[in-house]
Design an enzyme around this catalytic site. Structure first.
Site, PDB file in Angstrom:
ATOM      1  N   HIS A  54      54.021  71.561  68.627  1.00 57.94           N
ATOM      2  CA  HIS A  54      54.708  71.365  67.577  1.00 57.94           C
ATOM      3  C   HIS A  54      54.466  70.986  65.754  1.00 57.94           C
ATOM      4  O   HIS A  54      53.470  72.083  65.622  1.00 57.94           O
ATOM      5  CB  HIS A  54      54.894  69.425  67.644  1.00 57.94           C
ATOM      6  CG  HIS A  54      53.678  68.727  67.410  1.00 57.94           C
ATOM      7  ND1 HIS A  54      52.653  67.957  68.916  1.00 57.94           N
ATOM      8  CD2 HIS A  54      53.016  68.251  66.701  1.00 57.94           C
ATOM      9  CE1 HIS A  54      51.422  67.415  68.491  1.00 57.94           C
ATOM     10  NE2 HIS A  54      51.778  68.013  67.367  1.00 57.94           N
TER      11      HIS A  54
HETATM   12  P1  TYD Z   1      51.987  63.945  72.513  1.00 54.83           P
HETATM   13  O1  TYD Z   1      52.268  63.643  71.031  1.00 54.83           O
HETATM   14  O2  TYD Z   1      52.493  64.401  74.040  1.00 54.83           O
HETATM   15  O3  TYD Z   1      50.522  64.828  72.068  1.00 54.83           O
HETATM   16  P2  TYD Z   1      49.794  65.846  72.467  1.00 54.83           P
HETATM   17  O4  TYD Z   1      51.088  66.682  70.691  1.00 54.83           O
HETATM   18  O5  TYD Z   1      48.855  66.099  71.743  1.00 54.83           O
HETATM   19  O6  TYD Z   1      50.375  67.163  73.141  1.00 54.83           O
HETATM   20  O7  TYD Z   1      51.658  62.508  72.711  1.00 54.83           O
HETATM   21  C1  TYD Z   1      51.490  61.937  74.060  1.00 54.83           C
HETATM   22  C2  TYD Z   1      51.214  60.394  73.602  1.00 54.83           C
HETATM   23  O8  TYD Z   1      50.806  59.606  73.169  1.00 54.83           O
HETATM   24  C3  TYD Z   1      53.345  59.814  73.890  1.00 54.83           C
HETATM   25  O9  TYD Z   1      53.951  59.608  74.710  1.00 54.83           O
HETATM   26  C4  TYD Z   1      53.056  59.071  72.111  1.00 54.83           C
HETATM   27  C5  TYD Z   1      52.149  58.704  72.983  1.00 54.83           C
HETATM   28  N1  TYD Z   1      51.564  58.717  70.968  1.00 54.83           N
HETATM   29  C6  TYD Z   1      51.225  57.466  70.191  1.00 54.83           C
HETATM   30  O10 TYD Z   1      51.360  56.728  70.692  1.00 54.83           O
HETATM   31  N2  TYD Z   1      50.457  56.692  69.682  1.00 54.83           N
HETATM   32  C7  TYD Z   1      49.611  58.616  68.836  1.00 54.83           C
HETATM   33  O11 TYD Z   1      49.382  58.265  67.137  1.00 54.83           O
HETATM   34  C8  TYD Z   1      49.960  59.665  69.522  1.00 54.83           C
HETATM   35  C9  TYD Z   1      49.214  60.998  68.247  1.00 54.83           C
HETATM   36  C10 TYD Z   1      50.679  59.869  70.531  1.00 54.83           C
END
Ligand code: TYD
Length: 137
Positions: A54
């Protein structure tokens, strides 16, 4: 606010080492170039799993592998691509602006600390590579 540029650079942290071991302190306006609103960490990443994929529209972040190692693949809005291996608690990766990032090759002991200047906001994400490419135009 979206900045239509990409900033990515490594930051070295001093360690206060002595015969007891090492200690790194991260302070706003010293090691961390923004006001911190959020800290999270990624750990117990299953073998072969990659994360990220992303862009953030306006978030500023510093990534630190406080344990183990992670390979960061990045692509800037001008097309510049590269890779950084984070494998030291004394090395941070600052990312700001439109940078596509992918996190690969987490070691089994990897703990990736992420320090950010904003609270979580799904609206700040561009999760499609094609939409990231469209931002260039
Ligand atoms: P995600 O964005 O999929 O992580 P990555 O980009 O590393 O693959 O995030 C995983 C889950 O965690 C998603 O349900 C959103 C949640 N999340 C939060 O609640 N707070 C945060 O600060 C972050 C980064 C993720």
């Amino acid at each position: 606010m979206t900045i239509n540029k990409s900033i990515i650079r490594q930051i070295r942290f001093n360690s206060h080492g002595d015969d007891r071991g090492e200690l790194v302190a991260l302070e706003i306006a010293k090691e961390i170039p923004f006001d911190v609103k959020r800290v999270y960490y990624i750990f117990h990443t299953a073998k072969g799993v990659s994360r990220g994929f992303h862009v953030h529209r306006s978030l500023k972040q510093v990534l630190v592998a406080v344990s183990g190692s992670v390979r960061v693949h990045y692509e800037c809005i001008n097309g510049q691509r590269g890779e950084v291996i984070l494998s030291s608690p004394t090395c941070g990766l600052y990312i700001e602006g439109l940078v596509w990032r992918e996190l690969h090759d987490f070691s089994s002991d990897a703990v990736l600390l992420v320090i950010a200047d904003k609270i979580y906001d799904e609206g700040d994400y561009i999760r499609s590579y094609d939409n990231f490419i469209l931002e260039k135009k």
